[in-house]
Design an enzyme around this catalytic site. Structure first.
Site, PDB file in Angstrom:
ATOM      1  N   GLY A 263       9.903   8.122  -9.143  1.00  0.00           N
ATOM      2  CA  GLY A 263       9.643   6.510  -9.255  1.00  0.00           C
ATOM      3  C   GLY A 263       8.516   6.750  -9.922  1.00  0.00           C
ATOM      4  N   GLY A 265       4.567   5.422 -10.533  1.00  0.00           N
ATOM      5  CA  GLY A 265       3.265   5.552  -9.508  1.00  0.00           C
ATOM      6  C   GLY A 265       2.342   6.573  -9.385  1.00  0.00           C
ATOM      7  N   GLU A 288      14.316   7.645 -13.920  1.00  0.00           N
ATOM      8  CA  GLU A 288      14.030   6.371 -15.497  1.00  0.00           C
ATOM      9  C   GLU A 288      12.930   6.680 -15.743  1.00  0.00           C
ATOM     10  OE1 GLU A 288      14.419   3.260 -12.139  1.00  0.00           O
ATOM     11  OE2 GLU A 288      12.299   3.167 -11.750  1.00  0.00           O
ATOM     12  N   ASN A 378       4.951  -5.272  -7.019  1.00  0.00           N
ATOM     13  CA  ASN A 378       5.472  -5.029  -8.373  1.00  0.00           C
ATOM     14  C   ASN A 378       6.898  -5.590  -8.580  1.00  0.00           C
ATOM     15  OD1 ASN A 378       3.209  -3.755  -8.699  1.00  0.00           O
ATOM     16  ND2 ASN A 378       3.551  -2.301  -8.287  1.00  0.00           N
ATOM     17  N   GLY A 382      13.514   0.359  -9.626  1.00  0.00           N
ATOM     18  CA  GLY A 382      15.156   1.105 -10.266  1.00  0.00           C
ATOM     19  C   GLY A 382      15.174   2.565  -8.616  1.00  0.00           C
ATOM     20  N   LYS A 402      -6.061   0.800   3.180  1.00  0.00           N
ATOM     21  CA  LYS A 402      -7.274  -0.063   3.404  1.00  0.00           C
ATOM     22  C   LYS A 402      -8.241   0.637   4.143  1.00  0.00           C
ATOM     23  CE  LYS A 402      -5.527  -3.503   0.532  1.00  0.00           C
ATOM     24  NZ  LYS A 402      -6.713  -3.957  -0.166  1.00  0.00           N
TER      25      LYS A 402
END
Lengths: 505, 505
Positions: A263, A265, A288, A378, A382, A402
């Site tokens: 993916g 990121g 993708e 976001n 996919g 965090k």
């Protein structure tokens, strides 16, 4: 302005300014625009549209491949142009408007958008705006660094605007493989059997009469904003590599594994970087998006071939790609996202899918999209296309966010994008949970033992054990199931005040 | 005992008693058994196994196509034989043990079980027990009223036990179409282009040396326990028929629609009955189970052809089918469930999928499996195989259950099987919500207006409006999101005490 890029001489007269081209877009229209995870997006016309809207307000539905660069979504949001937006976005300004309910955002599996257009479930695209490296003799378009939904937008629109980007070398021609399925009733199997196979044409077919405007640009794609690997992403990569090495040893995979998908990121990029050190060979990707890590694996020879719908990389890698396009063109292919993400192919090829989770729960349900269960980040992208049909569906996340106030593993996710049926393997820096063939209670024990940060482990185990005493296939203490999210909302931390939360098991 | 049913003469010597055959199953084994929604299950050997286990305790993993008839799951549960069970069940006794955590139940998409066996994600099948109408000259098996996962069980097992059911006419041979995909890397597209196409063989291939025992039986399948249509299911059917008629008028479908799939159970069966009155023609089904309604549509001429993995009907329809098998054999085909439910084919053919929801929420997420979020009912079955890739994904439910104490539409489902991404249309007796192309807040308004029972409408609207004031793509009041389920658990009703809950909008 190199008019040689327009090889269909009759079209050269259609060259115009972005401002004039933007006038073709009317209030209420549906606009289909190239661009997939910042790659191959249009640079000039959307900006001109935003500019024009300040004087001459209009609202459109904007459909793209995935996210855009160049602050396009921000500019269009600020100019109040977006009534509806699909199927994916990553822009802070747009995100705020979406979460305020002021822009209707339709979050979709990326393989499904054009199917819904084709079926008439979505209103048809009126105008397509497509970035191209060139226009061929027959009027067809040579795409740039992504294909996305462009071919279907062009097919459906009555008006096509082309942005010719001169910063992309003409040698990119041949990188793409454009194949579109036929309508239902006439549709044949997608004839792809291997990741490196070409089944279509190198350009996007267009009726030249539909090309109403051609605009020249020179701006490169916005660079990837993925962060470099860190200690935790290295650990995540290590867990996955060791797991896959174990699969090879068990005879369930060869050292070439099966085609990889990762993916978009930071974490997914970092995980792939980790494959560089592993004892694998002749890997292929069927993904993708290709990020820096994919290009590094290609360069090192670990990766033999990569198929995707876009290339989204940092500036130095972008420049290396463009400067050596003829070299990379033989090892890469870009396809329509309906093909890169096709469930038919994901299952046939047996993809190993690695995607990022925002949070997951003790039973392995995954939230990919909604912070706190309500605020869109976001979009699902996919991930569902791949996870559902993959040979192995792997989700990765750091165990906390965090500064430790959020545990990425919770009693119950506050929003579900992937159900436990579609999740085989979960990984955090703490460890990997192999969930194959396990019932929910077994999954919970393994996830809590392997993936949860030690400072949250005891609280989750306590929740699970109390839930089990109530019974059920998927035990829960319903009144506490979302309490961790509520506590974070109220106090800024999922930790119980006063509890000895730093105990390490 | 008609030995002519064993056309491979060398196998006739393997005929034995169910009791002897059951001895082939050892403690710790994985057993793959024929049977899909009560159809084509084994009648004698599992009962003999349960009997034996009372003296000689043993535990097995039992994998089937889907649910079984003849109280087999009950008998095996009572004899404490089941350690693990997949991928589906409907038995009250077994369900209790599952929800007590005493039997590990792996709830799976029905298309995925054999893929996981083939990949080594699940431990391989040791023994296959398959009901057959006959054994052919080459030792291959003629299935009965279902195919399910039988062909893959036989392929993987080292020991095969066959139950020849003499109550099934030999003329059933030719009803089935057995096609199995190859392993990954060598796999070709599934060559099926139309619901009525045959792509495989009529029998299940077996190495005759693996057939260790053959047992004769005469018992028919357990009849379907679907209830007859009632006023509310008629209303649901009416909404769907009118919606599809509208799609025809809009030019998005022809009067033959697209291939229909209908889930198992009372409501889906009733919905299909409703198609009998509609202005459609030459319908085809590409489904997993055929119920009475499908046979009625065939008989009336509305339905031209039906493909599935099993036939589960009432006793009179069962008898009519068996008595006229040569007639029906030309209009029906039974396939492995991996093919009947193949995502590749569901998308290629453009299925209209109609499945039943236990509950759904205001954003269109569907719970198909878990009562109150924790207690397993039956399993997800094939609903996900169809809903994800369908041309139209329709979910149906009555708007209330338990005499109105449960609203089937809730603020947030307490368990998610189908995310809003996979749900196009929701229908209750109150009305139909067409959710195509809508953002979550738009979906909520339409679902509340069209599907919710009037006595719950105001409370849901109030929840939604208060949630919207907090913001988000998918607004929720997190501390109340599961309160309706909690209230039902605590008080026996989702209604707020004292509130004017019977108001009709």
């Amino acid at each position: 302005m190199d008019l040689e890029r327009i090889r269909h001489a009759g079209l050269r007269s259609r060259v115009t300014s972005a401002r004039t081209a933007a006038q073709l877009i009317k209030n209420g229209m549906t606009v289909g625009m190239s661009g997939f995870t910042r790659a191959g997006d249009c640079k000039a016309v959307p900006a001109a549209l935003a500019e024009r809207a300040r004087q001459d307000p209009l609202k459109i539905t904007l459909i793209t491949g995935a996210s855009l660069g160049h602050d396009t979504d921000k500019l269009l949001t600020q100019a109040d142009v977006l009534a509806r937006r699909l199927p994916f976005q990553v822009d802070t300004t747009l995100r705020r408007k979406i979460n305020q309910g002021e822009v209707c955002f339709i979050d979709q599996h990326l393989s499904e958008t054009v199917e819904q257009l084709r079926s008439g479930h979505l209103k048809p695209v009126d105008v397509a705006i497509i970035e191209a490296a060139a226009i061929a003799e027959d009027g067809s378009l040579v795409p740039t660094m992504s294909v996305g939904n462009s071919a279907s937008f062009v097919e459906q629109a009555s008006v096509v605007i082309v942005e010719i980007n001169e910063s992309v070398p003409a040698s990119i021609e041949g990188l793409h493989d454009i194949y579109l399925p036929d309508v239902r009733g006439l549709r044949q199997p997608i004839p792809l059997l291997k990741a490196d196979q070409r089944i279509g044409s190198t350009t996007i077919a267009v009726d030249p009469a539909k090309i109403a405007a051609i605009v020249y640009t020179r701006e490169p794609d916005s660079p990837s904003n993925a962060l470099p690997p860190d200690a935790e992403t290295d650990q995540i990569a290590g867990h996955i590599v060791r797991f896959l090495e174990g699969e090879v040893q068990a005879g369930r995979l060869t050292r070439s594994l099966l085609p990889l998908q990762a993916g978009i990121g930071t974490i997914a990029n970092a995980v792939l970087h980790g494959f560089g050190e592993a004892d694998f060979e002749n890997l292929v990707m069927y993904s993708e998006v290709l990020q820096d890590s994919a290009i590094a694996l290609l360069d090192s020879g670990k990766l033999a071939f990569a198929s995707a719908s876009s290339i989204t990389v940092s500036q130095p890698v972008y420049e290396r790609l463009l400067d050596n396009m003829a070299h990379y063109r033989d090892r890469l292919v870009l396809r329509p996202q309906e093909i890169s993400n096709a469930p038919e192919l994901v299952r046939r090829l047996g993809i190993i899918a690695i995607n990022t989770a925002l949070e997951f729960d003790i039973y392995g349900n995954v939230n990919s999209t909604h912070v706190g269960g309500t605020q869109m980040m976001n979009g699902i992208g996919g991930s569902g296309d791949f996870a559902r049909n993959a040979h192995l569906s792997i989700f990765v996340s750091k165990s906390m966010a965090k500064g430790g106030d959020i545990s990425s593993v919770v009693p119950m996710v506050a929003h579900v994008d992937h159900t436990e049926h579609d999740v085989d393997i979960l990984v955090t820096e703490c460890g990997l949970a192999d969930l194959r063939g396990l019932a929910p209670r077994e999954r919970a024990r393994r996830i809590i033992a392997n993936c949860v940060h030690p400072s949250y482990r005891e609280a989750l185990l306590d929740y699970f054990e109390r839930a089990c005493r109530r019974g059920g296939q998927t035990p829960h203490v319903l009144e506490e199931a979302l309490a961790w999210h509520q506590r974070y909302e109220a106090s800024g931390s999922m930790r119980t005040p006063g509890a000895s939360t730093r105990r390490v098991a």
